[in-house]
Enzyme design. Structure first.
Site, PDB file in Angstrom:
ATOM      1  N   LYS A  11       0.538  -1.264   0.216  1.00 60.22           N
ATOM      2  CA  LYS A  11       0.199  -0.082   0.110  1.00 60.22           C
ATOM      3  C   LYS A  11       0.713   1.573  -0.313  1.00 60.22           C
ATOM      4  O   LYS A  11       2.299   1.322   0.399  1.00 60.22           O
ATOM      5  CB  LYS A  11      -0.692  -0.168   1.262  1.00 60.22           C
ATOM      6  CG  LYS A  11      -1.627  -1.671   1.413  1.00 60.22           C
ATOM      7  CD  LYS A  11      -2.622  -0.895   2.134  1.00 60.22           C
ATOM      8  CE  LYS A  11      -4.010  -2.317   2.123  1.00 60.22           C
ATOM      9  NZ  LYS A  11      -4.401  -2.347   3.298  1.00 60.22           N
ATOM     10  N   PHE A  59     -15.364   3.561   7.189  1.00 60.67           N
ATOM     11  CA  PHE A  59     -13.584   3.565   6.721  1.00 60.67           C
ATOM     12  C   PHE A  59     -13.922   3.447   5.170  1.00 60.67           C
ATOM     13  O   PHE A  59     -12.479   3.784   4.971  1.00 60.67           O
ATOM     14  CB  PHE A  59     -13.380   2.535   7.524  1.00 60.67           C
ATOM     15  CG  PHE A  59     -13.188   0.793   7.047  1.00 60.67           C
ATOM     16  CD1 PHE A  59     -12.942   0.933   5.977  1.00 60.67           C
ATOM     17  CD2 PHE A  59     -13.808   0.924   7.842  1.00 60.67           C
ATOM     18  CE1 PHE A  59     -12.978  -1.133   5.544  1.00 60.67           C
ATOM     19  CE2 PHE A  59     -14.197  -0.816   7.198  1.00 60.67           C
ATOM     20  CZ  PHE A  59     -13.852  -1.335   6.303  1.00 60.67           C
ATOM     21  N   ARG A  87      -2.181 -14.717   4.099  1.00 58.58           N
ATOM     22  CA  ARG A  87      -2.428 -14.321   5.293  1.00 58.58           C
ATOM     23  C   ARG A  87      -1.370 -14.431   6.745  1.00 58.58           C
ATOM     24  O   ARG A  87      -1.661 -13.832   7.650  1.00 58.58           O
ATOM     25  CB  ARG A  87      -3.941 -14.877   6.144  1.00 58.58           C
ATOM     26  CG  ARG A  87      -4.801 -14.175   4.464  1.00 58.58           C
ATOM     27  CD  ARG A  87      -5.540 -15.169   4.927  1.00 58.58           C
ATOM     28  NE  ARG A  87      -7.095 -14.113   5.671  1.00 58.58           N
ATOM     29  CZ  ARG A  87      -7.456 -13.112   5.256  1.00 58.58           C
ATOM     30  NH1 ARG A  87      -7.135 -11.838   4.181  1.00 58.58           N
ATOM     31  NH2 ARG A  87      -7.520 -12.469   6.309  1.00 58.58           N
ATOM     32  N   THR A  93      -4.853  -8.214  10.427  1.00 56.10           N
ATOM     33  CA  THR A  93      -5.266  -6.656   9.484  1.00 56.10           C
ATOM     34  C   THR A  93      -4.907  -5.521  10.336  1.00 56.10           C
ATOM     35  O   THR A  93      -4.850  -4.552  10.052  1.00 56.10           O
ATOM     36  CB  THR A  93      -6.987  -6.360   9.358  1.00 56.10           C
ATOM     37  OG1 THR A  93      -7.419  -7.298   9.196  1.00 56.10           O
ATOM     38  CG2 THR A  93      -7.693  -5.240   8.555  1.00 56.10           C
ATOM     39  N   ARG A 104       2.847  -7.255   8.848  1.00 58.56           N
ATOM     40  CA  ARG A 104       2.063  -6.204   9.779  1.00 58.56           C
ATOM     41  C   ARG A 104       2.603  -5.199  10.890  1.00 58.56           C
ATOM     42  O   ARG A 104       2.557  -4.410  10.586  1.00 58.56           O
ATOM     43  CB  ARG A 104       0.438  -6.108   9.447  1.00 58.56           C
ATOM     44  CG  ARG A 104      -0.490  -6.331   8.365  1.00 58.56           C
ATOM     45  CD  ARG A 104      -1.668  -6.585   8.548  1.00 58.56           C
ATOM     46  NE  ARG A 104      -2.599  -6.203   6.920  1.00 58.56           N
ATOM     47  CZ  ARG A 104      -3.542  -6.759   6.181  1.00 58.56           C
ATOM     48  NH1 ARG A 104      -3.791  -8.076   7.339  1.00 58.56           N
ATOM     49  NH2 ARG A 104      -4.205  -6.996   5.664  1.00 58.56           N
ATOM     50  N   ASN A 114      -2.124  -0.220   6.380  1.00 59.44           N
ATOM     51  CA  ASN A 114      -1.895  -1.681   7.342  1.00 59.44           C
ATOM     52  C   ASN A 114      -0.538  -2.063   6.592  1.00 59.44           C
ATOM     53  O   ASN A 114      -0.515  -3.437   6.154  1.00 59.44           O
ATOM     54  CB  ASN A 114      -2.603  -2.370   7.982  1.00 59.44           C
ATOM     55  CG  ASN A 114      -4.090  -3.096   6.322  1.00 59.44           C
ATOM     56  OD1 ASN A 114      -3.441  -2.585   5.353  1.00 59.44           O
ATOM     57  ND2 ASN A 114      -4.516  -4.019   6.519  1.00 59.44           N
ATOM     58  N   HIS A 117      -1.856  -5.997   1.484  1.00 63.28           N
ATOM     59  CA  HIS A 117      -3.662  -5.969   0.747  1.00 63.28           C
ATOM     60  C   HIS A 117      -3.105  -7.807   1.215  1.00 63.28           C
ATOM     61  O   HIS A 117      -2.159  -8.282  -0.109  1.00 63.28           O
ATOM     62  CB  HIS A 117      -4.257  -5.606   0.255  1.00 63.28           C
ATOM     63  CG  HIS A 117      -5.336  -6.501  -0.437  1.00 63.28           C
ATOM     64  ND1 HIS A 117      -6.568  -6.764   0.558  1.00 63.28           N
ATOM     65  CD2 HIS A 117      -5.275  -7.932  -1.199  1.00 63.28           C
ATOM     66  CE1 HIS A 117      -7.372  -7.355  -0.084  1.00 63.28           C
ATOM     67  NE2 HIS A 117      -6.913  -8.104  -0.967  1.00 63.28           N
TER      68      HIS A 117
HETATM   69  P1  CMP Z   1      -7.309  -4.857   3.727  1.00 68.06           P
HETATM   70  O1  CMP Z   1      -6.359  -6.249   3.287  1.00 68.06           O
HETATM   71  O2  CMP Z   1      -6.570  -3.920   2.049  1.00 68.06           O
HETATM   72  O3  CMP Z   1      -8.966  -4.920   3.219  1.00 68.06           O
HETATM   73  C1  CMP Z   1      -9.417  -3.760   3.050  1.00 68.06           C
HETATM   74  C2  CMP Z   1      -8.655  -2.550   4.285  1.00 68.06           C
HETATM   75  O4  CMP Z   1     -10.297  -2.148   5.095  1.00 68.06           O
HETATM   76  C3  CMP Z   1      -7.732  -3.606   5.461  1.00 68.06           C
HETATM   77  O5  CMP Z   1      -7.289  -3.819   4.733  1.00 68.06           O
HETATM   78  C4  CMP Z   1      -7.984  -1.853   6.192  1.00 68.06           C
HETATM   79  O6  CMP Z   1      -6.963  -1.230   5.500  1.00 68.06           O
HETATM   80  C5  CMP Z   1      -9.363  -1.716   6.157  1.00 68.06           C
HETATM   81  N1  CMP Z   1      -9.948  -1.641   7.233  1.00 68.06           N
HETATM   82  C6  CMP Z   1     -10.495  -2.412   7.090  1.00 68.06           C
HETATM   83  N2  CMP Z   1     -11.340  -2.759   8.553  1.00 68.06           N
HETATM   84  C7  CMP Z   1     -11.287  -1.127   8.876  1.00 68.06           C
HETATM   85  C8  CMP Z   1     -11.431  -0.180   9.670  1.00 68.06           C
HETATM   86  N3  CMP Z   1     -12.261  -0.468  11.514  1.00 68.06           N
HETATM   87  N4  CMP Z   1     -10.542   1.068  10.165  1.00 68.06           N
HETATM   88  C9  CMP Z   1     -10.156   1.559   9.583  1.00 68.06           C
HETATM   89  N5  CMP Z   1      -9.875   0.914   7.807  1.00 68.06           N
HETATM   90  C10 CMP Z   1     -10.039  -0.295   8.071  1.00 68.06           C
END
Ligand code: CMP
Length: 143
Positions: A11, A59, A87, A93, A104, A114, A117
């Site tokens: 990212k 979000f 994963r 996450t 992460r 984070n 993805h």
């Molecule tokens: P990713 O694996 O890219 O898939 C969806 C993304 O949404 C996730 O990583 C996070 O970066 C973001 N995300 C998921 N939950 C939240 C949250 N509660 N607040 C902010 N961002 C979120």
């Protein structure tokens, strides 16, 4: 091919912090083959479509702003049981809940910023790989 590939996005935050190299090194050390890869900036349209499952969540707008704020690296990673193994390598996450040594934990700034993805199922991995790469852009070890 099902089960042997996953999609990752490094990212914008991780790219601007110069973590592309260290993250790719972790991916290679864990035994993944990189079968496709590109560095580019997502358009708003691409980001909204890619994350359409999260549309309506609190979000969502912020996530789209962040994901379009600078270039990303998108790659297809190959290995037996790729989705589950990747994963595990990237961790939770929310980086504050990620295990020590995960990507992460090492490179993420927050749940939104984070670092990477990773596809969450074999079914979504196929859809996400097709979202970014044509067949002629892939160099698979499995076919
Ligand atoms: P990713 O694996 O890219 O898939 C969806 C993304 O949404 C996730 O990583 C996070 O970066 C973001 N995300 C998921 N939950 C939240 C949250 N509660 N607040 C902010 N961002 C979120």
């Amino acid at each position: 091919m099902a089960g042997k590939q996953t999609l990752t996005i490094i990212k914008p935050g991780a790219v601007s912090n110069e973590y592309i190299g260290p993250i790719l090194a972790k991916i290679n050390s864990a035994g993944f083959h990189i079968s496709a890869m590109k560095l580019f900036r997502l358009t708003r349209n691409q980001a909204q479509n890619f994350y359409s499952i999260h549309k309506g969540k609190i979000f969502f707008n912020s996530l789209i702003e962040f994901m379009t704020s600078g270039p990303v690296v998108v790659a297809i990673l190959e290995k037996e049981n790729a989705v589950q193994k990747y994963r595990k390598l990237i961790g939770a996450t929310d980086p504050s809940k990620a295990e020590e040594g995960t990507i992460r934990k090492m490179f993420a700034e927050s749940i939104e910023r984070n670092a990477v993805h990773g596809s969450d199922s074999d079914e979504n991995a196929i859809l996400e790989c097709d979202f970014f790469f044509s067949k002629s852009e892939r160099y698979s070890i499995f076919e």
